[in-house]
Design an enzyme around this catalytic site. Structure first.
Site, PDB file in Angstrom:
ATOM      1  NE  ARG A   1      78.364 -11.206 -87.704  1.00  0.00           N
ATOM      2  CZ  ARG A   1      77.304 -11.758 -87.125  1.00  0.00           C
ATOM      3  NH1 ARG A   1      77.432 -12.859 -86.409  1.00  0.00           N
ATOM      4  NH2 ARG A   1      76.110 -11.227 -87.263  1.00  0.00           N
ATOM      5  CG  ASP A   2      86.556 -15.540 -82.936  1.00  0.00           C
ATOM      6  OD1 ASP A   2      86.769 -15.645 -81.718  1.00  0.00           O
ATOM      7  OD2 ASP A   2      87.421 -15.779 -83.815  1.00  0.00           O
ATOM      8  CB  ILE A   3      88.986 -12.519 -86.755  1.00  0.00           C
ATOM      9  CG1 ILE A   3      89.378 -11.931 -88.084  1.00  0.00           C
ATOM     10  CG2 ILE A   3      90.109 -13.345 -86.153  1.00  0.00           C
ATOM     11  CD1 ILE A   3      90.468 -10.875 -87.993  1.00  0.00           C
TER      12      ILE A   3
ATOM     13  CG  ASN B   1      88.986 -20.493 -74.128  1.00  0.00           C
ATOM     14  OD1 ASN B   1      88.370 -21.491 -73.781  1.00  0.00           O
ATOM     15  ND2 ASN B   1      89.014 -20.074 -75.385  1.00  0.00           N
TER      16      ASN B   1
ATOM     17  CG  HIS C   1      87.534 -12.980 -74.660  1.00  0.00           C
ATOM     18  ND1 HIS C   1      88.837 -12.828 -74.244  1.00  0.00           N
ATOM     19  CD2 HIS C   1      87.516 -14.101 -75.423  1.00  0.00           C
ATOM     20  CE1 HIS C   1      89.575 -13.810 -74.733  1.00  0.00           C
ATOM     21  NE2 HIS C   1      88.795 -14.608 -75.449  1.00  0.00           N
TER      22      HIS C   1
ATOM     23  CG  HIS D   1      84.949 -17.724 -77.105  1.00  0.00           C
ATOM     24  ND1 HIS D   1      85.605 -17.622 -78.311  1.00  0.00           N
ATOM     25  CD2 HIS D   1      85.896 -17.549 -76.161  1.00  0.00           C
ATOM     26  CE1 HIS D   1      86.892 -17.403 -78.102  1.00  0.00           C
ATOM     27  NE2 HIS D   1      87.103 -17.361 -76.805  1.00  0.00           N
TER      28      HIS D   1
END
Ligand code: AMP
Length: 116
Positions: free
Chosen positions: A29-31, A87, A100, A102
């Site tokens: 999970r993205d912080i 990105n 990576h 998203h």
């Protein structure tokens, strides 16, 4: 191997909320989530940006995308929909230099691509 924060997560040197791992990649999970679901898919092989992935290693990127789709199906939101984003470098907004993907989901997402 490079030493970004994602490499440290892969090596379990810093904590993360892992949702998936196999021999090729991890997902956590993205912080700072930008949607109700925001998961990052990160290969265990070392590429700083998408620019660094040679054609013969395209499967590395393909695995990130198919892992994201499998996760969406397993979590039950694949039919509602989701967005995957990668990105690249400064104008793309990349801040962590290990390639990576998203995965964003869980609500209708706004449009994208406008200059900041
Ligand atoms: P990018 O801007 O595309 O390079 O994406 C990097 C992402 O990593 C951002 O969305 C950050 O919120 C996220 N991030 C940074 N540090 C961590 C961490 N320790 N655990 C989880 N996500 C992180």
């Amino acid at each position: 191997m490079s030493d970004t924060i994602f490499h440290k997560i892969i090596r379990r040197e810093i904590p993360a909320e892992l949702v998936y791992e196999d021999e090729h990649l991890v997902a956590f999970r993205d912080i700072a989530p930008q949607a109700p679901v925001h998961v990052l898919f990160v290969p265990k092989s070392d590429f700083a940006t998408l620019n660094d992935v040679p054609e013969e290693q395209a499967v590395v990127i393909g695995r990130l995308a198919t892992a994201a789709a499998r996760y969406a199906k397993a979590q039950g939101f694949a039919e509602d929909g989701y967005r995957i984003v990668m990105n690249c470098n400064g104008d793309g907004g990349q801040t962590v230099f290990q390639v990576h993907l998203h995965l964003l989901a869980g609500a209708p997402l706004g449009r994208f691509g406008t200059p900041a």
